[in-house]
Design a protein around this motif. Sequence first.
Motif, PDB file in Angstrom:
ATOM      1  N   UNK A 314       9.647  22.251 -10.672  1.00  0.00           N
ATOM      2  CA  UNK A 314      10.020  20.878 -10.925  1.00  0.00           C
ATOM      3  C   UNK A 314       9.458  19.783  -9.629  1.00  0.00           C
ATOM      4  N   UNK A 315       9.540  18.285  -9.755  1.00  0.00           N
ATOM      5  CA  UNK A 315       9.143  17.679  -8.639  1.00  0.00           C
ATOM      6  C   UNK A 315      10.348  17.937  -7.578  1.00  0.00           C
ATOM      7  N   UNK A 316       9.750  17.656  -6.432  1.00  0.00           N
ATOM      8  CA  UNK A 316      10.801  17.896  -5.078  1.00  0.00           C
ATOM      9  C   UNK A 316      10.990  16.381  -4.489  1.00  0.00           C
ATOM     10  N   UNK A 317      12.172  16.180  -4.415  1.00  0.00           N
ATOM     11  CA  UNK A 317      12.647  14.988  -3.477  1.00  0.00           C
ATOM     12  C   UNK A 317      12.004  13.527  -4.164  1.00  0.00           C
ATOM     13  N   UNK A 318      11.769  13.666  -5.541  1.00  0.00           N
ATOM     14  CA  UNK A 318      11.207  12.706  -6.442  1.00  0.00           C
ATOM     15  C   UNK A 318      11.761  11.149  -5.926  1.00  0.00           C
ATOM     16  N   UNK A 374      19.825  12.348   6.730  1.00  0.00           N
ATOM     17  CA  UNK A 374      20.752  11.638   5.493  1.00  0.00           C
ATOM     18  C   UNK A 374      19.865  11.364   4.140  1.00  0.00           C
ATOM     19  N   UNK A 375      18.552  11.005   4.502  1.00  0.00           N
ATOM     20  CA  UNK A 375      17.740  10.993   3.533  1.00  0.00           C
ATOM     21  C   UNK A 375      17.510  12.087   2.741  1.00  0.00           C
ATOM     22  N   UNK A 376      17.138  13.182   3.392  1.00  0.00           N
ATOM     23  CA  UNK A 376      17.022  14.381   2.686  1.00  0.00           C
ATOM     24  C   UNK A 376      18.099  15.006   2.039  1.00  0.00           C
ATOM     25  N   UNK A 377      19.165  14.874   2.662  1.00  0.00           N
ATOM     26  CA  UNK A 377      20.420  15.493   2.198  1.00  0.00           C
ATOM     27  C   UNK A 377      20.860  14.782   0.900  1.00  0.00           C
ATOM     28  N   UNK A 378      20.618  13.399   0.832  1.00  0.00           N
ATOM     29  CA  UNK A 378      20.814  12.752  -0.582  1.00  0.00           C
ATOM     30  C   UNK A 378      19.752  13.207  -1.675  1.00  0.00           C
ATOM     31  N   UNK A 379      18.502  13.396  -1.043  1.00  0.00           N
ATOM     32  CA  UNK A 379      17.452  13.880  -2.033  1.00  0.00           C
ATOM     33  C   UNK A 379      17.607  15.228  -2.525  1.00  0.00           C
ATOM     34  N   UNK A 380      18.175  16.019  -1.904  1.00  0.00           N
ATOM     35  CA  UNK A 380      18.215  17.644  -2.194  1.00  0.00           C
ATOM     36  C   UNK A 380      19.664  17.447  -3.215  1.00  0.00           C
ATOM     37  N   UNK A 381      20.620  16.500  -3.052  1.00  0.00           N
ATOM     38  CA  UNK A 381      21.570  16.503  -3.951  1.00  0.00           C
ATOM     39  C   UNK A 381      21.256  15.813  -5.273  1.00  0.00           C
ATOM     40  N   UNK A 383      18.503  16.542  -6.795  1.00  0.00           N
ATOM     41  CA  UNK A 383      17.834  17.306  -7.330  1.00  0.00           C
ATOM     42  C   UNK A 383      18.745  18.061  -8.552  1.00  0.00           C
ATOM     43  N   UNK A 384      19.856  18.045  -8.261  1.00  0.00           N
ATOM     44  CA  UNK A 384      20.785  18.777  -9.154  1.00  0.00           C
ATOM     45  C   UNK A 384      21.635  17.984 -10.107  1.00  0.00           C
ATOM     46  N   UNK A 385      22.104  16.491  -9.675  1.00  0.00           N
ATOM     47  CA  UNK A 385      23.094  15.697 -10.252  1.00  0.00           C
ATOM     48  C   UNK A 385      22.537  14.374  -9.683  1.00  0.00           C
ATOM     49  N   UNK A 386      23.000  13.325 -10.656  1.00  0.00           N
ATOM     50  CA  UNK A 386      22.746  12.089 -10.314  1.00  0.00           C
ATOM     51  C   UNK A 386      23.961  11.118 -10.583  1.00  0.00           C
ATOM     52  N   UNK A 387      24.126   9.984  -9.876  1.00  0.00           N
ATOM     53  CA  UNK A 387      25.617   9.365 -10.149  1.00  0.00           C
ATOM     54  C   UNK A 387      25.331   8.409 -11.343  1.00  0.00           C
ATOM     55  N   UNK A 388      26.631   7.966 -11.795  1.00  0.00           N
ATOM     56  CA  UNK A 388      26.117   6.820 -12.900  1.00  0.00           C
ATOM     57  C   UNK A 388      25.599   5.718 -12.492  1.00  0.00           C
ATOM     58  N   UNK A 389      24.692   5.185 -13.260  1.00  0.00           N
ATOM     59  CA  UNK A 389      24.015   3.841 -13.017  1.00  0.00           C
ATOM     60  C   UNK A 389      24.908   2.725 -12.583  1.00  0.00           C
ATOM     61  N   UNK A 390      26.008   2.593 -13.160  1.00  0.00           N
ATOM     62  CA  UNK A 390      26.907   1.612 -12.995  1.00  0.00           C
ATOM     63  C   UNK A 390      27.321   1.596 -11.350  1.00  0.00           C
ATOM     64  N   UNK A 413      29.587   8.133  -6.116  1.00  0.00           N
ATOM     65  CA  UNK A 413      30.166   9.502  -6.034  1.00  0.00           C
ATOM     66  C   UNK A 413      29.607  10.358  -7.207  1.00  0.00           C
ATOM     67  N   UNK A 414      29.221  11.473  -7.003  1.00  0.00           N
ATOM     68  CA  UNK A 414      28.838  12.568  -8.151  1.00  0.00           C
ATOM     69  C   UNK A 414      28.851  13.936  -7.459  1.00  0.00           C
ATOM     70  N   UNK A 415      28.847  14.851  -8.451  1.00  0.00           N
ATOM     71  CA  UNK A 415      29.047  16.247  -7.984  1.00  0.00           C
ATOM     72  C   UNK A 415      27.965  16.647  -7.152  1.00  0.00           C
ATOM     73  N   UNK A 416      28.468  17.228  -5.853  1.00  0.00           N
ATOM     74  CA  UNK A 416      27.580  17.855  -4.981  1.00  0.00           C
ATOM     75  C   UNK A 416      26.757  16.897  -3.832  1.00  0.00           C
ATOM     76  N   UNK A 417      27.376  15.512  -4.095  1.00  0.00           N
ATOM     77  CA  UNK A 417      26.961  14.356  -3.272  1.00  0.00           C
ATOM     78  C   UNK A 417      27.215  14.626  -1.691  1.00  0.00           C
ATOM     79  N   UNK A 418      26.319  14.412  -0.803  1.00  0.00           N
ATOM     80  CA  UNK A 418      26.559  14.561   0.634  1.00  0.00           C
ATOM     81  C   UNK A 418      27.603  13.396   1.054  1.00  0.00           C
ATOM     82  N   UNK A 419      28.224  13.507   1.915  1.00  0.00           N
ATOM     83  CA  UNK A 419      29.251  12.238   2.734  1.00  0.00           C
ATOM     84  C   UNK A 419      28.306  11.213   3.416  1.00  0.00           C
TER      85      UNK A 419
END
Length: 515
Positions: A314-318, A374-381, A383-390, A413-419
């Motif tokens: 699957x695409x990485x850090x899309x 920080x950018x890569x940390x968010x992109x990696x997270x 890959x698995x989950x995304x936050x609500x659009x709202x 906030x979302x599961x696996x999100x970096x701080x």
Amino acid sequence: MEISDIEGITKSYWDESEPSHMDEALRYYVCEKQERLGDKSLLEAELEEARAQENITNQPCHTLVLLVGFSLEPLLQSVVALQPKTIVLLLNQDGYAGEEWTDFAGHVTEAIQHLSKEHLLSQCPQFPGKDNHAGYPTGDTPSAVFQTLVEVLHDVTDVVIDVTGGKKSMVSGAYLYAAFAGVRISYVDFSKYDPKKRRPYGYSCKIDGLTNPYQDFALRDWERVRSLYNRYQFREAQKVLESIKPAMQTIMPNSVGALECMTAFLEYYEKWDSGDYRGSLRVAESMPNFGQPGAVTVLGDQWFEISGNDFVQKPQRFYGNLTALKAYVCDELARIERIIKYNEDFRSAFLRAGGVNEIVMLARLVALITDETDRNALLNALQAKTPLASYVFKALLKEPGVITINSGKRDISFTGAPTLAVSHTKPMDHWWEVTSLFNSDTGWKDFLDRRNDLIHTYLSVPREWAEDALRFVEANFENFLGHPMAQLGRCTEALCWSNLCKLCNLSRFLPPSLR
């Protein structure tokens, strides 16, 4: 029985036949037994010789349509060969050499009745007609014949139209009807003519079906392939093309390569239109060079690949890859527009627009982060989950300050999100206000609520909702880019049909009207 005997009796028949004594001549032709012909009539001898030469190949039919001209002998041969239960006579409404069409029809029916008396027919056929007369009068134009056949045969099956006796204009109309209705066409041809009389010898007759161009050349099906292709229904077009191939390859063996090329293009475009960019790129490896959609060339070697119930690639850090994002969003927005235009599936179009909108919003969030770690940390997270659009909308609409991201109760906030603490210098523009249905200050929320309603309920969707959902996402993307999408110059369409035919070399085999 010798051929010379048949020819001799045929010449005598010609010499003694008078148009004013047509009934007597035809009775002689059908009924008079000839010792030189093995105690057979001239008609019987002709058909026996034709069968011996395997020149009668037509199968029997229920209804035989005869285009009636002045020469009736070939029509009688056709009747015996096809053994119809019903005979429809089409006659020239202007008559025959001063004789009314009704009277001329009488000559035909009387001769056919002789066939029954001589046991050349298994049963005496019926003769439907107009105003208690056998047969139907018609003008001799193609349109008149076509219309007459439509009216007369509207409930009739197992039909053969014999075009032997008709004028060229009448034959054209019969051909048009046969192509329209998919019925068989028959013609009595001859291989030997008398050079002085310039008349055919009946024993040399060949009674066979004529080519129906719409069937043998699959013209109607080619029209359907073109129509389906132009509506981006590539899978259906491929199925129809597969049904065309056998006929095309039989009649025009040189078309094999062109047809295979067309098949490859339809497979390519079907995969592309379904979002399988990796699959379409693989198909393209064996195809000629052409202007591929940008999503395939940009994303094909990095896109999703599924095996069983999981992704093997699957695409990485899309969300942080602006080149990939532009290619995908442009492609998807063009697809949504086609879903509205061709499929009229407004619900699907709205839901797809909602999905693309969330992708653009996450790209906006990622673009705010300047620190690479920080950018890569968010992109990696992501890959698995995304936050609500709202969450993302509310965060980007905040007054300048800091947007907090983590897996707890923060802005996003979302599961696996970096701080993370993301610097936020300017609230997002109210770009949605250019729409018609979502143009209030909280129009973004109205859009999200409407999308959630569609996912979880059975609401039907009118066209204007789908079109405004598309405008909503286009406005989001263009505001994110800072310029109109048209400036990207992305290819998001399939080749036009005429260019595809040229590229596949099908222009050699299809007439201009089909390419």
